[in-house]
Design an enzyme around this catalytic site. Structure first.
Site, mmCIF file in Angstrom:
data_model
loop_
_atom_site.group_PDB
_atom_site.id
_atom_site.type_symbol
_atom_site.label_atom_id
_atom_site.label_comp_id
_atom_site.label_asym_id
_atom_site.label_seq_id
_atom_site.Cartn_x
_atom_site.Cartn_y
_atom_site.Cartn_z
ATOM 1 N N VAL A 15 67.531 -59.722 15.535
ATOM 2 C CA VAL A 15 66.856 -59.043 16.604
ATOM 3 C C VAL A 15 65.424 -58.806 15.958
ATOM 4 O O VAL A 15 65.341 -58.676 14.742
ATOM 5 C CB VAL A 15 67.412 -57.717 17.047
ATOM 6 C CG1 VAL A 15 67.478 -56.581 16.069
ATOM 7 C CG2 VAL A 15 66.490 -57.292 18.307
ATOM 8 N N ASP A 16 64.542 -59.165 16.726
ATOM 9 C CA ASP A 16 63.018 -59.172 16.478
ATOM 10 C C ASP A 16 62.487 -60.104 15.426
ATOM 11 O O ASP A 16 61.355 -60.174 15.006
ATOM 12 C CB ASP A 16 62.451 -57.871 15.905
ATOM 13 C CG ASP A 16 62.769 -56.897 17.109
ATOM 14 O OD1 ASP A 16 62.400 -57.189 18.446
ATOM 15 O OD2 ASP A 16 62.451 -55.439 16.837
ATOM 16 N N GLY A 18 62.239 -63.054 16.192
ATOM 17 C CA GLY A 18 61.218 -63.842 16.787
ATOM 18 C C GLY A 18 61.700 -64.949 17.598
ATOM 19 O O GLY A 18 61.205 -66.025 17.828
ATOM 20 N N ILE A 39 57.330 -80.579 30.125
ATOM 21 C CA ILE A 39 58.877 -79.922 29.486
ATOM 22 C C ILE A 39 59.538 -79.242 30.827
ATOM 23 O O ILE A 39 58.683 -78.900 31.819
ATOM 24 C CB ILE A 39 58.428 -78.722 28.679
ATOM 25 C CG1 ILE A 39 58.203 -79.236 27.252
ATOM 26 C CG2 ILE A 39 59.563 -77.628 28.590
ATOM 27 C CD1 ILE A 39 57.534 -78.440 26.188
ATOM 28 N N HIS A 81 73.377 -64.831 18.527
ATOM 29 C CA HIS A 81 74.720 -65.302 18.403
ATOM 30 C C HIS A 81 75.619 -64.879 19.344
ATOM 31 O O HIS A 81 76.751 -65.268 19.319
ATOM 32 C CB HIS A 81 75.197 -64.472 16.972
ATOM 33 C CG HIS A 81 75.260 -63.225 17.058
ATOM 34 N ND1 HIS A 81 74.151 -62.195 16.864
ATOM 35 C CD2 HIS A 81 76.366 -62.486 17.221
ATOM 36 C CE1 HIS A 81 74.765 -60.959 16.754
ATOM 37 N NE2 HIS A 81 76.028 -61.059 16.952
ATOM 38 N N ASN A 131 60.175 -67.598 9.985
ATOM 39 C CA ASN A 131 59.244 -67.434 11.006
ATOM 40 C C ASN A 131 58.295 -66.258 10.589
ATOM 41 O O ASN A 131 58.594 -65.509 9.246
ATOM 42 C CB ASN A 131 60.086 -66.909 12.023
ATOM 43 C CG ASN A 131 59.096 -66.762 13.467
ATOM 44 O OD1 ASN A 131 57.973 -67.292 13.385
ATOM 45 N ND2 ASN A 131 59.278 -65.795 14.121
HETATM 46 P P1 GDP Z 1 63.794 -61.861 19.199
HETATM 47 O O1 GDP Z 1 64.487 -60.453 19.090
HETATM 48 O O2 GDP Z 1 64.395 -62.538 17.808
HETATM 49 O O3 GDP Z 1 63.688 -62.533 20.416
HETATM 50 O O4 GDP Z 1 62.245 -61.503 18.670
HETATM 51 P P2 GDP Z 1 61.106 -61.732 19.598
HETATM 52 O O5 GDP Z 1 60.610 -62.979 19.921
HETATM 53 O O6 GDP Z 1 61.031 -60.822 20.568
HETATM 54 O O7 GDP Z 1 59.666 -61.116 18.406
HETATM 55 C C1 GDP Z 1 59.732 -59.883 17.951
HETATM 56 C C2 GDP Z 1 58.518 -59.212 17.652
HETATM 57 O O8 GDP Z 1 57.889 -60.335 16.678
HETATM 58 C C3 GDP Z 1 57.587 -59.530 18.994
HETATM 59 O O9 GDP Z 1 56.742 -58.468 18.978
HETATM 60 C C4 GDP Z 1 56.871 -60.886 18.440
HETATM 61 O O10 GDP Z 1 55.461 -60.967 19.089
HETATM 62 C C5 GDP Z 1 56.710 -60.893 17.089
HETATM 63 N N1 GDP Z 1 56.504 -62.179 16.690
HETATM 64 C C6 GDP Z 1 57.494 -63.176 16.863
HETATM 65 N N2 GDP Z 1 57.188 -64.268 16.266
HETATM 66 C C7 GDP Z 1 55.987 -63.878 15.413
HETATM 67 C C8 GDP Z 1 55.290 -64.589 14.345
HETATM 68 O O11 GDP Z 1 55.460 -66.063 14.087
HETATM 69 N N3 GDP Z 1 54.165 -63.999 14.022
HETATM 70 C C9 GDP Z 1 54.048 -62.715 14.319
HETATM 71 N N4 GDP Z 1 52.934 -62.012 13.605
HETATM 72 N N5 GDP Z 1 54.811 -62.078 15.025
HETATM 73 C C10 GDP Z 1 55.709 -62.798 15.558
#
Ligand code: GDP
Length: 597
Positions: A15-16, A18, A39, A81, A131
């Site tokens: 989680v979080d 990205g 797309i 997952h 990431n």
């Molecule tokens: P998920 O829970 O895996 O779906 O994660 P999210 O896509 O919701 O991303 C979680 C947090 O990380 C959000 O605040 C995004 O803006 C940040 N984030 C995601 N990818 C990146 C990245 O490549 N760089 C940075 N700096 N922040 C990112």
């Protein structure tokens, strides 16, 4: 006619880290030329045409010698997952390939490990998106450009930090049995896991990520992706939901064949296969064409794999997420589909009278995954079903508890606990283990089992007398008091003694109970082999019942002996065992039970 379909791709990770951002970025990829085609949004999935990949890739395509003939890539929109395990097909995963997203700054986290374990189990090939490289100190962001373009713009320190972090990741993968490497250093993609440093937020490295996936699918999955387009469709239910104007609909990913508007479909329900006739095939209207939100869909005549589609049909209320959808055009095909689906459901949804745990999960796929994991750990299952945890589940666990307390529990993956279930569980002390990381849920359960066993052992220990052999000192000087109570100096010869233990003579006659044990000025709770102490014996009189130099034994019961050899065996050391043997000899004079011990 055979054609190669798009590989279905899932995104997993902690989680979080990205995942959503990455999928959003892929969905919003723009290419310069109009002809490239856009797309397209499916139901529950996003399709990236191969032209888009090629455009983005430019010179990177040379990574793959040979032509990419895939029509494109189909990304499942729900990352994680949980969704991955839900989406089963052909006994494995619906996804042909996966992207594991790892925040390069945070490294492996519980859901990262869970994702890797699941991918390994399903034998799903994957690549790793390392990431958030934009967060590396001093990183100069070159938005929407390949990683290999970005890396050239960085100073030595940023490059070094990236390398260090990559090495840490590679090390972690190695611990789990994977050879991993930065994608441009991989020699053999079959044996090495490719890590692509990316920034989902700024689009860095996404060209490489897409090219790599396309290339891997082309090179290694071509056979699997070759399908008979005209054949009857097969798919997996993503979700069952109400839709205004259509009633209950199912969102389905089709991975084989073609689904036509007038097809009959067979889908999995709770304890049956549902046969129904399609009323409408729906795909999302392009966003800019939605004027009235009630009309969010366009109807289509047919759809070929791979695709995400919403199906409206009667009798779908009891359809199960994660179960198969099989199109059938003849009576015979319908029957065959019914048999196949029933068989699959029956292998996962189980209901027995066994003494075992109650298992619940959100979909048939995740239920299967959780049950398998429990079975591998030799944890018996009484009932496995799809749905939230209900009062009935708790009551069932309660009846198990009466037979075997350690199995009287409910274990749930990605489900809620109904309020009344929670109340009963609290009142009847039925533990519920829920979460969204399978191995964590099982770990929690195992930790609880261990704690319960320890507790039980402690209770047993408190109830059980250990054997002991003592010798009263022969010298009269150590007879401190002759009666009420007698106080004598002794040495523990074998085993141990504690206050409260009864003592017997060599002929098996009980002579009194140890009231206290004293060493110098201290009262002791226990004395062990070799200890020389004074003990007060209630009930014995020196000169009448006991004599200087006499050997005495702790008078343990049959129950003590049974618990000692069965449940508490590992608590006995050598001297305890010798004491037990000697005690048994004494007791055997009167009770043959002891000679068999
Ligand atoms: P998920 O829970 O895996 O779906 O994660 P999210 O896509 O919701 O991303 C979680 C947090 O990380 C959000 O605040 C995004 O803006 C940040 N984030 C995601 N990818 C990146 C990245 O490549 N760089 C940075 N700096 N922040 C990112």
């Amino acid at each position: 006619m055979k054609k190669i379909r798009q590989p279905i791709i899932a995104v997993l990770g902690h989680v979080d880290h990205g995942k959503t951002t990455m999928l959003d970025r892929i969905r919003n990829t723009r290419v310069a030329e109009k002809e490239a085609g856009g797309i397209t949004q499916h139901i529950g999935a996003t399709e990236v045409p191969i032209e888009v990949v090629k455009q983005l890739a430019g010179p990177l395509l040379s990574l793959w010698k040979g032509e990419i003939k895939l029509p494109g890539l189909l990304f499942i929109d729900t990352p994680g997952h949980e969704a991955f395990t839900s989406l089963r097909a052909r006994g494995g995963s619906l996804a042909d390939l996966a992207i594991l997203v790892v925040d390069i700054n945070e490294g492996f986290q519980p859901q990262t490990i869970e994702s890797i374990e699941i991918l390994r189990k399903y034998r799903t090939p994957f690549v790793v998106a390392a990431n958030k490289i934009d967060r590396i100190k001093g990183w100069k962001i070159v938005e929407n450009e390949p990683f290999l373009v970005n890396i050239k713009k960085q100073d030595q320190r940023a490059v070094q930090e990236l390398e260090t972090k990559l090495w840490e990741l590679i090390g972690k993968f190695y611990e789990l049995g994977f050879q991993a490497n930065r994608f441009d250093r991989v020699q053999d993609f079959r044996r090495e896991l490719a890590i692509i440093p990316v920034s989902a937020k700024y689009g860095i490295g996404l060209p490489e990520l897409l090219v790599l996936i396309a290339g891997l699918a082309q090179k290694y999955l071509e056979e699997k992706l070759k399908i008979e387009v005209e054949g009857p469709a097969r798919g997996t239910i993503l979700e069952v939901r109400e839709e205004v104007g259509f009633g209950t609909t199912i969102d389905v990913i089709i991975y084989d064949g073609t689904l036509r508007k007038d097809d009959i479909i067979v889908v999995g329900g709770k304890d049956k296969a549902i046969v129904t006739k399609i009323r409408a095939l729906l795909k999302p209207k392009p966003l800019d064409e939605i004027r009235d939100p009630r009309y969010r869909f366009d109807q289509v005549e047919e759809v070929s794999a791979a695709a995400g589609i919403k199906i409206a049909a009667p009798n779908l209320e009891e359809a199960l997420a994660g179960s198969p959808v099989i199109a059938a055009r003849t009576e015979e095909e319908i029957e065959r589909a019914k048999r196949e689906i029933l068989e699959q459901i029956k292998s996962v949804i189980i209901s027995t009278d066994k003494v075992g745990v109650i298992v619940k999960a959100d979909t048939i796929g995740s239920l299967e995954a959780l049950s398998k994991e429990l079975q591998e750990k030799n944890i018996p299952i009484r009932k496995a079903d799809v749905g939230n945890i209900s009062k009935t589940d708790v009551m069932e666990a309660l009846s198990v508890k009466e037979e075997e307390p350690l199995y009287g529990v409910v274990i749930g993956f990605n489900v809620k606990v109904n309020e009344d279930a929670e109340e009963v569980a609290k009142a009847k002390k039925i533990p519920i283990f829920v979460g969204n990381v399978i191995y964590k849920i099982i770990e929690d359960y195992e930790a609880w089992v261990k704690a319960e066993e320890e507790k039980k052992k402690k209770e047993l220990l408190a109830q059980t007398k250990f054997p002991g052999v003592i010798k009263i000192f022969p010298d009269e000087r150590y007879i401190f008091r002759r009666s009420h109570p007698a106080i004598v100096g002794i040495e523990v010869i074998e085993g141990r003694i504690k206050p409260g233990y009864p003592l017997m003579k060599q002929n098996g006659e009980r002579i009194g109970v140890i009231k206290s044990i004293k060493s110098k000025e201290d009262f002791l709770q226990e004395a062990k082999k070799g200890d020389q102490v004074a003990i007060a014996i209630e009930g014995a009189i020196v000169g009448r019942h006991i004599h200087p130099g006499e050997i005495l034994y702790v008078d343990i019961s049959r129950d003590d002996a049974i618990r000692l050899v069965k449940e508490l065996r590992d608590m006995l050391d050598e001297t305890d065992i010798r004491a037990l043997k000697e005690t048994a000899k004494v007791k055997a004079q009167k009770d043959p039970f002891w000679s068999a011990l």
